[in-house]
Every structure is written in C-alpha cells, then in structure tokens.
Motif scaffolding. Structure first.
Motif: not given
Lengths: 177, 481
Positions: A114-115, A117-119, A121-122, A125, A142-148
């Motif tokens: 989860e972290y 995904i948020a990272l 996104a940072r 962004n 636009r952006f999207v996060s895939y985390g790991k």
C-alpha cells in the motif's frame, strides 16, 4: 478504429522490440490509448517518419528525450538529472501538442504494497507537476501509480531497484488526432 | 465465472452441517457451539493437568498458576501436548475412503498449531476397529498419548456423517461428550476441520480456526510479468477457487465479517480502485461513491456496513470512511503525508493505520469519529500494514529494519513489541478468527523470486508454509464457519 488499433498494437510491438531501453511495462496505461511508436528498422537513407530518428515520433521521445526519471530510495524529489530529462519532455510535448501523456509512478520492492502505491503516486505527481510548471496544460496530463507491481528489473540488487524507482511518461495520441 | 459460483455454493451448503441428536451424542447446535454444560469442566482439566505433570514433568510455564490445563497460547515455549488419532472407523463400505483422510486432516490441523504433537501411527499398540468398543487406555498410556481422539465415518446417499470422541488417556475418561457432524461428500474436509475445532476448544478453552477460509491473490509468472487473480481457499490451502481472471492487477482482498463479500483493489479501469465482490455470485463492481481516482487499501468495519480505505490526491494519500449503503465518504485524515492501511478495532470504535507524517512509516490509532491520532510505534525501523486482532489485544504489523522484513505484534498501546518472523520480504499479516495465528506473504528475491503464503502462531513458535497451487500473496482470513 479497429484496424487503427491493430496497426498501433503492431507498431507498439515493433517499437518496443526495437527499444534498447524498452520498458516492458511501457504499454500498461489505459486500454485503448494509442501509441504512435513507429518501427525502427534501422533503415539507412533518410528519416523514416515515426522512427526513433523522427523527432516528432514517440519512439524519439522514449529513446532520445528519455521517457523516465529515477528516484532515490523512498524519495520523490526530482534530481538535477531528472529535471533535465523532464525539461526535454516538456519541450517535446510543447512541440507535439496533439499528444497526451500518462505518468506512471513505480516503486522498488523494498516496501509494503500500500505504501508503495502511495509512494509511486508521489513520484508520478512530482513529475506531472514539474511538466505543468514548464507550461504543459494540465488537461493533457494524468498519472497513475503501480507501486511495486510492475518492476522492469528483477534482480535483488540496488542496480535493479534503482531502475524500478521510476516515473515513466507514456505518450498517447490526443482525442482529436 | 458462473460455473465457479455454482461450485462454491454446492460445496458450501449453508445448512450442510447438522448436529447429532441421538441419545448418545450431545446436540451440537448446527455444529457451531458445544453447549456450556458439555464443556470440559474445571475438575477434569485439573485431573488432566495433574496427570500431565506427573507423567512428563512439563516445564513450569505450562502450569499456569495451578489452574486448569490451559495450553498457554501466548507463552513463548511450551511442550506440545501429545495426542493420538487412529484412522476413523468406517461404518459403511462407501466411507472407507474417508476413514484415513479424515484422521489425517484432523491431525494436520492440530499439529499445525504447534500446541499438539501427534504420536505417530506406527507407534500405536491398540487398533481401534469399533467406535463403540471400550478404549484400551493402558495401550495409549504406554505410548505416552495424553489425549486420544477416536472417530467413525458413515456414508449414505452422498452424505457423510462423522462421529468423534475425545479421551483423557491418563484419567481414563471422556473429555466432553461425543458429537457428530454431517455434510455432503464434497464437504468431507470441513467435517475434519469441525472435529479439530472441537478438540482445540476442549483442550485450550478457546474457539478454533480450522473451519475457515482465506481469500488471497494467486500469483503466477515471473516478477516482471506477474499475473494476479483473486482466489479463495480453505485455511490450509485446500479447495482453491478463483474469483477473478488475471486481466487486471488485483490486490489485497479483505473479507466482510461474515465472509459473504470481499473488498479488493483492481486496476480494471486503469487506475487502482476499490471493488466489492459478492462471494456467492462472484459478481464484482467498483465500490459506488468511493471518492478519488486512485482508491485502495479497503477494509470492512466490524459490522460490515462501512468501508475504510485510502484515496490519493496529488502527492497526498488520506483515509476515508464510507457507508456501503450510500452517502458521501467522510475524510478521516488531513495531513499532507501517506496515510494508508487502515484497520478497525473489533468494537468498531477506533482505527489503526500507518502514516509517514513523522518522516517514516509509523503506526497510529484514531477514533472513528475523527480526532487527533495517537502514535503507538516507536521502535527502530518502519512500521506498516497494521491489523487489529479480533481479540482486541494486539496489533499485527509489517516491520522493515536494516533491509529485512518482519511480521510482528504489539499491544494496542505500542508496548511489548515482538517480532515473529524475519526474511528479505515478509508483509501483509492477517489474523485467524481466534486471534492466535497470523497468515502473511513471503516473497523471495531475485529473478526467480516467488510469493508464498505462510502462517505463524502468535508466539512465533510454528512457522508453516500454506501450500497453494501457484504463488500467493495478500491473504485475508475469513470467519469461522
């Protein structure tokens, strides 16, 4: 449209195969996005439109301008090198203003799901905000996060992790084109 | 998918378990509860305790202040209690195929807790050939079994009926009363789990966790082309069924309190969004009204009516709460940091979550109604993915320290931190319904790296790999059925 999509898929496949730094997850953005990457057949004798030698092509963007920036561990700050890459991206997007971009944020596997995904996104962004600060219209980005979830390198060493901590700018044709 | 749904329904008949009502067996209230009066009495526990101490001189830790024989599940070191479970007696020709398998599943359940040690069948002197015949206690004392479990199985018209009895070998008496359970043939493993849950309850005084299911992410393919799909299985890895295909990335499924629904995160739309899936129909949809383009890390409230989850806006990730029935989501955290992985307290009054507001991931608790969060983790390293124990006493978490990952537990005020595992990449704990065991994912590193499910008891004694057909991650343990 269907034929157009098929053609695009083919060109993506060819384009990726030709990429020296091919992002194995480069085409992971929204389904239906068009990728204008052209085949880079290495043909001599003039610039092949759409090839990596064509400055207006996404292949050129991916390979010559550089489609990605890398980050330090657990950071989303843009290094001087990253900013230089993004300056080039901004310039390209200004010139080729019929393209849209999705910025994909990623993290290495050294973090919880989860972290990360948020990272991611940072990171995405921060990349997007930088491009906007250079004059790119926010509605083109636009952006999207895939985390790991989508590493490009799989070794368990910093050399691989460093390449996975990335924000990749994925170019697509705009609606009107 | 509809075929899969039918299979689930068929194998999980809501009324598939009936209590035995013959005069020799205690009524089992649909197989869920042993009536209070039938519980293993204090006197009997004392008797067994004394017998135990006289027989094998157990370490002082198990004496529990002279109380009843209560296997101290939270103690660090105990001597597992020796038990024997001969093959069940087949009472009809069609039941013989189950006679041995039932005993093996019961034994795997009990031994898997780390609290019990099986006396191998090769050592048995007595052969149990009749469920009704008197137990030869001397033979079982000779092989040092403290507890004996006997059972029988009958098959008629596609239904299987299992009877069992638990014996205190040294006292020569029955522990509690015999019971029976019945199910359709494809539910035979559940019958074994139900028997094991009863044995566990009689010997520990706590409810078991064997007849339960786990929803998880089934993983296949290499690390850079990992395919993920939601799957559901028995707690021991048997009976895996798939709930989604692998076209989109799916992450972190979470059961509703009664196991009928699953919240999870899917990239089906291109962005991570919270989805809700009906387990019976295998139909899923984006959670209506969830705000934000990127929403993830959902969990149910203990009453199943609300969802707490994370929303990313710009570089900021905050926690929101919404009613499943409808209405606008309510924002619960407001800092410009990463606030995620929220989990309710069992009474529904508080939420534990992780935040990097102090500079690195730490654990915080806030009231559900809003208000200033209290930080509870202060040790070295980073703390994430907190999950409140169903008992309310502990919080399980993932800890990163010096390049290694640990699953650990701490009290809800942050005290008494204990790390239960260590590896290059452990994460995502989930509690067994009785709060005594934790399941989690372990990923091995490098190009050949894969993810697997493991369980560990809360004392950290018994680490077990949960066998699944492919790789597995993000387990979430459902309720006792």
């Amino acid at each position: 449209m269907k034929i157009f999509s098929k053609a695009l898929i083919l060109t993506i496949a060819l384009g990726l195969a030709a990429c020296t730094n091919g992002d194995r997850f480069g085409a992971g953005g929204g389904a239906g996005d068009g990728y204008g990457a052209g085949a880079n057949g290495g043909v001599s004798g003039g610039i092949l439109p759409g090839s990596a030698n064509d400055p207006r092509s996404p292949a050129y963007f991916n390979q010559t301008v550089g489609d990605r920036v890398l980050f330090a561990v657990d950071q989303s700050t843009l290094s001087a090198q990253a900013q230089a890459t993004l300056d080039g991206q901004a310039q390209w997007l200004m010139t080729n203003n019929d393209y849209l971009a999705v910025i994909e944020g990623h993290a290495d596997e050294q973090g919880t799901r989860e972290y990360n995904i948020a990272l991611g996104a940072r990171r995405a962004n921060a990349t997007m905000e930088y491009l906007i600060s250079k004059g790119i219209a926010p509605n083109r980005l636009r952006f999207v996060s895939y985390g790991k979830e989508r590493p490009v390198e799989v070794c368990a060493e910093e050399a691989c992790y460093a390449k996975n901590r990335r924000a990749v700018t994925v170019i697509s044709m705009g609606m009107g084109s | 998918m509809s075929k899969s749904a039918a299979t689930i329904r068929a194998s999980r008949p809501a009324s598939g378990f009936v209590g035995g009502v013959s005069h020799r067996y205690a009524k089992s209230d649909e197989g869920r509860n042993v009536p209070q009066g039938k519980r293993f009495g204090m006197k009997q526990l004392m008797a067994l305790c004394l017998a135990l101490l006289a027989a094998v001189a157990l370490p002082a830790a198990t004496q529990a202040q002279g109380g009843p024989l209560r296997i101290e599940i939270t103690e660090g070191t105990i001597e597992p209690m020796a038990y024997a479970v001969p093959d069940f007696v087949a009472e009809t020709p069609g039941a013989s195929q189950y006679a041995q398998q039932l005993a093996r599943v019961v034994a795997d359940d009990l031994t898997g807790t780390g609290l019990f040690r099986e006396i191998p069948r090769e050592a048995h002197i007595s052969r149990v050939t009749s469920f009704e015949a008197p137990v030869q206690f001397t033979d079982w004392r000779t092989v040092n079994a403290l507890v004996l479990l006997t059972g029988s199985v009958a098959e008629q018209g596609g239904r299987i009926t299992v009877k069992f009895r638990v014996w205190d070998v040294f006292a020569g008496t029955e522990l509690g009363q015999g019971m029976q359970f019945a199910a359709t043939a494809d539910g035979w493993r559940r019958l074994a789990h139900k028997v094991a849950d009863q044995v566990y309850m009689r010997l520990t005084g706590e409810s078991g966790y064997f007849d339960s299911r786990v929803v998880f992410v089934s993983e296949s393919g290499p690390k850079d082309k990992r395919a993920k799909r939601l799957a559901i299985m028995d707690y021991d890895g048997a009976n895996v069924q798939y709930l989604t295909d692998s076209r989109s990335i799916v992450l972190a499924p979470r059961f509703s309190p009664n196991g009928d629904r699953v919240l999870y995160t899917s990239y089906q739309t291109g962005e991570p969004r919270v989805h809700i899936l009906n387990v019976g129909s295998v139909q899923s949809q984006i959670l209506p009204n969830a705000s934000g383009v990127m929403s993830f890390a959902p969990r149910f409230s203990p009453d199943g009516s609300k969802v707490v989850y994370s929303v990313t806006t710009g570089s900021n990730t905050d926690i929101y709460l919404m009613d499943i029935a409808g209405g606008a989501p309510r924002q619960l955290t407001f800092t410009p940091s990463i606030d995620t992985a929220p989990s309710f307290s069992p009474d529904g009054s508080r939420i534990v979550f992780e935040s990097d507001r102090s500079g690195a991931q730490q654990l915080y608790i806030m009231p559900v109604g809003g208000g200033e969060p209290t930080r509870i983790s202060f040790g070295q390293g980073r703390y994430g993915t907190p999950v409140w124990s169903p008992r309310g006493d502990l919080i399980a978490f993932t800890k990163q320290l010096s390049g290694r990952f640990h699953i650990g537990v701490m009290r809800t005020d942050g005290s008494e931190e204990r790390l239960l595992t260590a590896s290059p990449l452990d994460e995502g704990p989930t509690w067994a319904p009785n709060g005594r065991v934790i399941m989690f994912s372990r990923e091995t590193l490098g190009a050949q790296g894969t993810s697997s499910l493991y369980s560990v008891d809360v004392a950290g004694r018994k680490l077990t790999r949960v066998r699944t057909p492919d790789g597995g991650s993000d387990p979430a343990w459902g309720p006792l059925q």
